[in-house]
Design a protein around this motif. Structure first.
Motif, PDB file in Angstrom:
ATOM      1  N   GLY A 153       0.179   7.011 -16.538  1.00  0.00           N
ATOM      2  CA  GLY A 153      -1.122   6.780 -15.942  1.00  0.00           C
ATOM      3  C   GLY A 153      -2.274   7.433 -16.679  1.00  0.00           C
ATOM      4  O   GLY A 153      -2.100   8.446 -17.379  1.00  0.00           O
ATOM      5  N   THR A 154      -3.458   6.836 -16.523  1.00  0.00           N
ATOM      6  CA  THR A 154      -4.699   7.368 -17.077  1.00  0.00           C
ATOM      7  C   THR A 154      -5.716   7.432 -15.948  1.00  0.00           C
ATOM      8  O   THR A 154      -5.988   6.421 -15.299  1.00  0.00           O
ATOM      9  N   ARG A 155      -6.254   8.630 -15.715  1.00  0.00           N
ATOM     10  CA  ARG A 155      -7.293   8.768 -14.695  1.00  0.00           C
ATOM     11  C   ARG A 155      -8.639   8.505 -15.350  1.00  0.00           C
ATOM     12  O   ARG A 155      -9.087   9.297 -16.179  1.00  0.00           O
ATOM     13  N   LEU A 156      -9.255   7.389 -14.982  1.00  0.00           N
ATOM     14  CA  LEU A 156     -10.558   6.999 -15.534  1.00  0.00           C
ATOM     15  C   LEU A 156     -11.667   7.396 -14.566  1.00  0.00           C
ATOM     16  O   LEU A 156     -11.616   7.041 -13.395  1.00  0.00           O
TER      17      LEU A 156
ATOM     18  N   GLN B 200      -4.807   1.772  -9.657  1.00  0.00           N
ATOM     19  CA  GLN B 200      -4.441   2.393  -8.388  1.00  0.00           C
ATOM     20  C   GLN B 200      -5.569   3.296  -7.912  1.00  0.00           C
ATOM     21  O   GLN B 200      -5.898   4.284  -8.566  1.00  0.00           O
ATOM     22  N   GLU B 201      -6.133   2.946  -6.778  1.00  0.00           N
ATOM     23  CA  GLU B 201      -7.163   3.765  -6.148  1.00  0.00           C
ATOM     24  C   GLU B 201      -6.513   4.713  -5.157  1.00  0.00           C
ATOM     25  O   GLU B 201      -5.379   4.483  -4.701  1.00  0.00           O
ATOM     26  N   LEU B 202      -7.231   5.747  -4.810  1.00  0.00           N
ATOM     27  CA  LEU B 202      -6.685   6.794  -3.955  1.00  0.00           C
ATOM     28  C   LEU B 202      -6.183   6.225  -2.628  1.00  0.00           C
ATOM     29  O   LEU B 202      -6.895   5.480  -1.953  1.00  0.00           O
ATOM     30  N   GLY B 203      -4.937   6.541  -2.313  1.00  0.00           N
ATOM     31  CA  GLY B 203      -4.378   6.116  -1.034  1.00  0.00           C
ATOM     32  C   GLY B 203      -3.928   4.674  -0.981  1.00  0.00           C
ATOM     33  O   GLY B 203      -3.573   4.168   0.093  1.00  0.00           O
ATOM     34  N   LYS B 204      -3.921   4.008  -2.137  1.00  0.00           N
ATOM     35  CA  LYS B 204      -3.518   2.607  -2.163  1.00  0.00           C
ATOM     36  C   LYS B 204      -2.366   2.378  -3.131  1.00  0.00           C
ATOM     37  O   LYS B 204      -2.072   3.226  -3.972  1.00  0.00           O
TER      38      LYS B 204
ATOM     39  N   GLN C 213       0.818  -1.217   0.000  1.00  0.00           N
ATOM     40  CA  GLN C 213       0.000   0.000   0.000  1.00  0.00           C
ATOM     41  C   GLN C 213       0.847   1.260   0.000  1.00  0.00           C
ATOM     42  O   GLN C 213       0.341   2.350  -0.223  1.00  0.00           O
ATOM     43  N   GLY C 214       2.154   1.072   0.212  1.00  0.00           N
ATOM     44  CA  GLY C 214       3.050   2.217   0.151  1.00  0.00           C
ATOM     45  C   GLY C 214       3.264   2.907   1.479  1.00  0.00           C
ATOM     46  O   GLY C 214       2.476   2.763   2.423  1.00  0.00           O
TER      47      GLY C 214
ATOM     48  N   GLN D 254     -18.290   0.347 -14.589  1.00  0.00           N
ATOM     49  CA  GLN D 254     -19.062   0.609 -13.373  1.00  0.00           C
ATOM     50  C   GLN D 254     -18.352   1.698 -12.576  1.00  0.00           C
ATOM     51  O   GLN D 254     -17.137   1.901 -12.741  1.00  0.00           O
ATOM     52  N   PRO D 255     -19.066   2.396 -11.698  1.00  0.00           N
ATOM     53  CA  PRO D 255     -18.423   3.469 -10.914  1.00  0.00           C
ATOM     54  C   PRO D 255     -17.179   3.003 -10.162  1.00  0.00           C
ATOM     55  O   PRO D 255     -16.215   3.769 -10.031  1.00  0.00           O
ATOM     56  N   GLU D 256     -17.169   1.768  -9.723  1.00  0.00           N
ATOM     57  CA  GLU D 256     -16.003   1.261  -8.981  1.00  0.00           C
ATOM     58  C   GLU D 256     -14.779   1.033  -9.872  1.00  0.00           C
ATOM     59  O   GLU D 256     -13.683   0.733  -9.364  1.00  0.00           O
ATOM     60  N   ASP D 257     -14.942   1.178 -11.175  1.00  0.00           N
ATOM     61  CA  ASP D 257     -13.786   1.108 -12.081  1.00  0.00           C
ATOM     62  C   ASP D 257     -13.018   2.433 -12.081  1.00  0.00           C
ATOM     63  O   ASP D 257     -11.907   2.501 -12.631  1.00  0.00           O
ATOM     64  N   SER D 258     -13.594   3.470 -11.496  1.00  0.00           N
ATOM     65  CA  SER D 258     -12.921   4.781 -11.449  1.00  0.00           C
ATOM     66  C   SER D 258     -11.642   4.662 -10.630  1.00  0.00           C
ATOM     67  O   SER D 258     -11.658   4.226  -9.478  1.00  0.00           O
ATOM     68  N   ALA D 259     -10.523   5.031 -11.251  1.00  0.00           N
ATOM     69  CA  ALA D 259      -9.195   4.906 -10.622  1.00  0.00           C
ATOM     70  C   ALA D 259      -8.164   5.422 -11.624  1.00  0.00           C
ATOM     71  O   ALA D 259      -8.505   5.860 -12.721  1.00  0.00           O
TER      72      ALA D 259
END
Lengths: 113, 111
Positions: B104-107, B38-42, A106-107, B81-86
């Motif tokens: 990176g690509t922000r989807l 990659q999701e926010l904070g992960k 997770q970094g 789906q909305p959960e694909d946003s990352a």
């Protein structure tokens, strides 16, 4: 399987200080790589450890050093911290002796003030 | 690996539509092409990968295609789906070289 675990998750240091980040690889993986990810950028390769030796190194100064232990866990050390070292530090473990199927932790978010 | 270019840098799609992200590479010896989400904070999560002896690989709504002649590979997400946003990253390596990542690509999937 806990996957790749890193500690700590967040860290604040002062310029000039030294920091040590830790990583435990995914079960079955013996190769550990470290990456630096600046905000809005892709991960940049720092170095890779295999069989307790640094096998490859990216374009990072000698202030960045590492170590791998017999249980395959690894440490990243950064000396003489600069403001520009602020970033997310990622550890990835991969299939034995390769960079294939790399799984990331997770970094550790390092902030240098 | 030497250099990977990834496009677009941002992508917005309506829920249910498809999304396509493309990467080009320069090293003809590249033989492994993973995609990370990659999701926010992960940290980045490996979602699919392809090796150079395969032209296409599918896993449910996700597929990757590889054109070795043209040196490009693409990620296809169907029925978004909305959960694909990352943020999605392509990467490549050749032999024992380390992974080289795209920018990176922000989807964003709009419900």
């Amino acid at each position: 399987d806990a996957g790749v675990t890193q500690s700590p998750t967040h860290l604040i240091k002062t310029r000039g200080q030294q920091v040590t980040l830790r990583c435990s690889p995914k079960s079955g993986h013996d190769t550990v790589s470290w990456y630096q990810q600046a905000l809005g950028q892709g991960p940049q390769f720092i170095f890779q450890y295999y069989e307790e030796e640094e096998r490859q190194r990216g374009n990072f100064p000698d202030r960045f050093s590492g170590h791998q232990f017999p249980n395959y866990s690894s440490e990243l050390n950064v000396n003489a911290l600069l403001l520009g070292d602020s970033a997310l530090y990622l550890c990835a473990s991969s299939l034995p002796g390769t960079g294939l199927e790399a799984f990331f932790g997770q970094g550790t978010r390092l902030t240098v003030v | 690996g030497e250099n990977v270019e990834q496009h677009p840098s941002t992508l917005s799609v309506q829920e249910g539509d498809s999304a396509v992200i493309k990467c080009t590479y320069s090293d003809s010896a590249s033989n492994y092409f993973p995609w990370y989400k990659q999701e926010l904070g992960k940290g980045p999560q490996l979602i699919i990968d392809i090796r150079s002896n395969v032209g296409e690989k599918k896993d449910q709504r996700i597929a990757v295609t590889l054109n070795k002649t043209a040196k490009h590979f693409s990620l296809h997400i169907t029925e978004t789906q909305p959960e694909d946003s990352a943020v999605y990253f392509c990467a490549e390596l050749s032999g024992n070289t380390p992974l080289v990542f795209g920018k990176g690509t922000r989807l964003s999937v709009i419900a």
